[in-house]
Scaffold this motif. Structure first.
Motif, PDB file in Angstrom:
ATOM      1  N   SER A 162      33.219  78.327  54.229  1.00 40.18           N
ATOM      2  CA  SER A 162      34.066  77.004  53.503  1.00 40.18           C
ATOM      3  C   SER A 162      33.062  76.444  52.280  1.00 40.18           C
ATOM      4  O   SER A 162      33.419  75.780  51.701  1.00 40.18           O
ATOM      5  CB  SER A 162      34.421  76.116  54.359  1.00 40.18           C
ATOM      6  N   GLY A 163      31.713  77.012  52.343  1.00 42.29           N
ATOM      7  CA  GLY A 163      30.614  76.555  51.699  1.00 42.29           C
ATOM      8  C   GLY A 163      30.301  77.323  50.560  1.00 42.29           C
ATOM      9  O   GLY A 163      31.220  78.150  49.892  1.00 42.29           O
ATOM     10  N   THR A 164      29.295  77.241  50.135  1.00 44.63           N
ATOM     11  CA  THR A 164      28.848  77.903  48.740  1.00 44.63           C
ATOM     12  C   THR A 164      28.851  79.384  48.656  1.00 44.63           C
ATOM     13  O   THR A 164      29.296  80.034  47.560  1.00 44.63           O
ATOM     14  CB  THR A 164      27.240  77.711  48.395  1.00 44.63           C
ATOM     15  N   TYR A 165      28.877  80.079  49.940  1.00 42.55           N
ATOM     16  CA  TYR A 165      28.864  81.591  49.870  1.00 42.55           C
ATOM     17  C   TYR A 165      30.466  81.843  50.209  1.00 42.55           C
ATOM     18  O   TYR A 165      30.603  82.943  50.683  1.00 42.55           O
ATOM     19  CB  TYR A 165      27.781  82.070  50.726  1.00 42.55           C
ATOM     20  N   ARG A 166      31.143  81.225  50.299  1.00 42.93           N
ATOM     21  CA  ARG A 166      32.718  81.625  50.727  1.00 42.93           C
ATOM     22  C   ARG A 166      33.219  82.577  49.858  1.00 42.93           C
ATOM     23  O   ARG A 166      33.781  83.750  50.508  1.00 42.93           O
ATOM     24  CB  ARG A 166      33.614  80.306  50.850  1.00 42.93           C
ATOM     25  N   ASP A 167      33.212  82.602  48.714  1.00 44.35           N
ATOM     26  CA  ASP A 167      33.992  83.429  47.960  1.00 44.35           C
ATOM     27  C   ASP A 167      33.350  85.045  47.961  1.00 44.35           C
ATOM     28  O   ASP A 167      34.170  86.099  47.786  1.00 44.35           O
ATOM     29  CB  ASP A 167      34.004  83.111  46.618  1.00 44.35           C
ATOM     30  N   GLY A 174      26.196  78.776  42.735  1.00 45.54           N
ATOM     31  CA  GLY A 174      26.436  77.396  41.761  1.00 45.54           C
ATOM     32  C   GLY A 174      25.435  77.167  40.838  1.00 45.54           C
ATOM     33  O   GLY A 174      25.366  77.023  39.806  1.00 45.54           O
ATOM     34  N   THR A 231      31.751  87.627  42.007  1.00 47.91           N
ATOM     35  CA  THR A 231      32.615  86.382  42.053  1.00 47.91           C
ATOM     36  C   THR A 231      31.928  85.528  41.038  1.00 47.91           C
ATOM     37  O   THR A 231      32.687  84.612  40.295  1.00 47.91           O
ATOM     38  CB  THR A 231      32.733  85.817  43.354  1.00 47.91           C
ATOM     39  N   ASP A 232      30.696  85.398  40.983  1.00 51.70           N
ATOM     40  CA  ASP A 232      29.937  84.602  40.009  1.00 51.70           C
ATOM     41  C   ASP A 232      30.273  84.885  38.657  1.00 51.70           C
ATOM     42  O   ASP A 232      30.641  84.145  37.751  1.00 51.70           O
ATOM     43  CB  ASP A 232      28.510  84.645  40.139  1.00 51.70           C
ATOM     44  N   ALA A 286      33.646  84.078  37.691  1.00 51.86           N
ATOM     45  CA  ALA A 286      33.688  82.469  37.401  1.00 51.86           C
ATOM     46  C   ALA A 286      33.521  82.096  36.095  1.00 51.86           C
ATOM     47  O   ALA A 286      33.963  81.480  35.506  1.00 51.86           O
ATOM     48  CB  ALA A 286      33.167  81.721  38.556  1.00 51.86           C
TER      49      ALA A 286
END
Lengths: 404, 295
Positions: free
Chosen positions: A39-44, A231, A260-261, A264
């Motif tokens: 659920s946090g920063t590394y979720r994706d 992020g 993923t980064d 985005a």
């Protein structure tokens, strides 16, 4: 009479053998625990889709190994070593979990591997970056599968210095991972004849990078390197674009960047950035075929972590199949003895320090003109051979290696 | 080049200007919090999530309906403002008059729910939003490169802040608002619909947050957790300025942006903590904040 005797002996022998085989797979079941940031920063980059990759591997194995059912449990570690430790302890002590997969935040992986060592279970780390996981923190109970900070620095930094980027300015996330990456990069830059003329350690996380980008711009360095992740990296890249950093002649180097980064950011903002990756979904036919299946399940293209979770789970199950046992050391030894050739790696191998060494790739983000769809993002510029990419065993501080 | 404390003057000017721009964001956000606390006595912990919702709405409106940045500057705050009115009507009204801690916990819960739902729907890597063409590029000020968009942010944010202050402190509507929250029974006696006024005030505070979110969309990564980082800072700003003081929120917001910018120049690792240090010092010296009324 002889006939009956023969039959009886065979029957007894068969029962005994079956009994022996049964005893080797503990509690008649192979249980895999998937522990990751859900659920946090590394979720994706790992998260729920990593669980799907794991389920795909188990399904491809037919849901069972040597006639024993394979079960999966999963939990959110919330990027907290405490949460992860208590979950892992419950899994191995009460729930008969044989192997823990996923493992993303480096602090989590280090904490969990200690618990696995205490309990004689196995862990396969797929998401973490810190190279210390198989260096000073190595144990005989875990394997580090996908990548680490060593090739990240080695691949990207040495390539850019060789292309003429002599002076460097590093923006570093102010925690263990950032410091490690900064140190590795500085070493590589200096070894290749470059010079680090400035560094800034920024708080983690930093929502606004304008001040730091301005200082990096003012430094006049050829290369502005980002020793951060997630992020922070995407924010820094966006801001660098806004302030025209690359237009003014500086090169931007992101040292850890996941698919993923880049997705985005989009090709428009990220174009031209060089990065090192352990795998890319479009790098060959096998990778593509698997990525297509993954996309059908999830709606997105897999990161190197997703692919690594699938591949390592397959290796693990194959090792159980070959040895007929789910005992950690037997499985690990079998995995070390078997070269890895699949959709993830060619001639990969697991060393005694637990490091899976395989070719890494230097990639460059495509321009919007080159990119044909939203996931068509990398050109593979160079293959970094396994032996060149990872820390050589001769430099290892891992007790499993040095005590030999 | 002349130096101040080992930092070139040009760099210092650049940081001051950037600090001012960040300060404009802090001002917009803390203003919304101050309006909600000052007039309704609600500690709105959902403010960060609603700021994020403003940014998300801007991106989603563009992706799905093709609504432009300019239209989104109006549409996103109005949509999110409606969410705010709904939160007030269905939830906050039930705990009106209770201790502040209830509104704090309730809005914190609402924030977690909004953030969790959006994380599940859109992931955490962030949504992409291109800057409107007219703002692409920037000008060279000699001491720094100023992107046009940042210049626009500072102008529009300060205009909105001033407009809000003017409306609350200097107009008849503002007088009703202040009176309605002082003594709602009396105001109701005058035939004024106080519950409606309360809903609209909360909605307005939320709109300010969503407006800041819409302004942030082109320059920051639009992620479900973007509001949680900024919320605590903005709360500190409001405490420093004096809980509920409208002018205090605006001035302190800008000021803290500058303080943070300077810290990033002289000692970057402290930049995320400096505002809290200021808060501690201010609370020691003036417990009601720089612009707060003495309790």
């Amino acid at each position: 009479m002889t006939m009956i005797k023969k039959l009886l002996t065979t029957a007894i022998a068969t029962t005994l053998m079956a009994g022996a085989a049964q005893a080797q797979i503990s509690d008649d079941m192979v249980k895999i625990g998937y522990l990751a940031d859900m659920s946090g920063t590394y979720r994706d980059l790992a998260g729920p889709n990593g669980l799907i990759a794991l389920e795909m591997a188990v399904a491809d194995f037919g849901g069972q190994v040597n006639g024993k059912k394979i079960e999966i449990v999963s939990a959110d570690d919330r990027n907290s070593p405490d949460v992860a430790s208590s979950t892992a302890r419950r899994w191995v002590e009460n729930d008969n979990v044989d192997m823990v997969a996923g493992l993303v935040a480096s602090s989590v992986s280090i904490a969990v591997s200690d618990i696995l060592e205490e309990n004689g279970k196995l862990g396969i780390v797929s998401g973490s970056a810190a190279s210390s996981i198989t260096n000073e923190h190595c144990t005989p109970n875990h394997i580090h599968y996908v990548y680490d900070t060593y090739p990240l620095a080695n691949g990207t930094a040495s390539a850019i210095v060789k292309e003429g980027g002599k002076t460097w300015f590093i923006l570093t996330a102010d925690y263990a991972f950032g410091h490690a990456l900064e140190a590795d990069v500085t070493k590589v830059v200096e070894a290749n004849g470059g010079e680090v003329i400035g560094t800034i350690r920024h708080p983690f996380p930093t929502p606004d990078f304008s001040s730091f980008i301005l200082q990096a711009q003012g430094s006049g360095a050829d290369v502005v390197a980002l020793a951060n992740a997630g992020g922070d990296t995407t924010n820094a890249i966006t801001t660098a674009g806004e302030f025209g950093l690359t237009q003014s002649g500086q090169t931007l180097a992101a040292l850890l960047l996941f698919l993923t980064d880049v997705h985005a950011l989009g090709a428009e903002a990220a174009q031209g950035i060089q990065l090192t990756t352990g795998w890319y979904w479009d790098m060959n036919a096998d990778a593509r075929a698997w990525a297509d299946r993954f996309m059908e399940e999830t709606g997105v293209r897999p990161t190197m972590v997703h692919a690594g979770i699938y591949s390592s789970t397959m290796q693990y199950l194959n090792a159980i199949k070959a040895t007929g046992s789910d005992e950690a050391q037997a499985v690990r030894k079998q995995m070390m003895d078997t070269p890895i050739n699949d959709m993830f790696a060619t001639n990969g191998r697991i060393r005694e320090d637990g490091r899976m060494v395989h070719d890494m790739y230097l990639a460059q983000v495509k321009t919007p003109a080159e990119s044909t769809n939203e996931w068509d993002l990398y050109n593979i510029v160079r293959t970094i051979p396994a032996e060149e990419a990872f820390r050589p065993l001769s430099e290892s501080q891992c007790p499993l290696v040095t005590s030999k | 080049m002349s130096m101040i404390l080992g930092v070139p003057v040009a760099v210092l000017f650049g940081q001051l200007l950037l600090g001012l721009i960040n300060g404009a964001f802090y001002a917009l956000l803390s203003l919304g919090l101050a309006v909600i606390f000052g007039l309704l006595k609600i500690i709105n912990f959902a403010h960060g999530a609603l700021y994020m919702l403003g940014a998300m709405a801007t991106v989603i409106l563009f992706d799905t309906l093709g609504i432009s940045y300019w239209a989104a500057l109006f549409v996103a705050p109005i949509l999110v403002g409606c969410v705010g009115v709904a939160i007030e009507y269905f939830l906050l009204r039930k705990i009106a008059g209770q201790d502040h801690i209830y509104s704090l916990l309730l809005t914190f819960g609402v924030a977690l729910i909004i953030q969790g739902v959006l994380t599940n729907m859109y992931g955490v890597s962030g949504l992409r939003y291109s800057m409107p063409d007219v703002f692409k590029g920037g000008m060279n000020l000699g001491f720094m490169f100023l992107p046009y968009y940042r210049a626009w942010v500072i102008v529009i944010a300060l205009l909105v802040c001033f407009g809000t202050w003017f409306m609350i402190e200097k107009t008849k509507l503002g007088a009703y608002l202040r009176a309605g929250t002082e003594d709602s029974q009396l105001m109701q006696g005058f035939g004024i619909n106080v519950p409606l006024l309360v809903s609209l005030t909360y909605g307005f505070g939320v709109m300010l947050a969503a407006f800041a979110g819409a302004l942030a969309a082109p320059i920051y990564s639009v992620t479900p957790d973007m509001g949680s980082h900024i919320l605590i800072v903005v709360f500190a700003v409001v405490v420093i300025g004096g809980m509920g003081s409208i002018a205090g929120a605006i001035i302190t917001g800008v000021l803290m942006g500058v303080v943070e910018g300077l810290t990033k120049t002289f000692y970057p690792p402290a930049s995320s903590a400096v505002i809290f240090l200021v808060m501690v010092v201010v609370l020691f010296v003036r417990p009601s904040g720089l612009f707060g009324k003495e309790a």
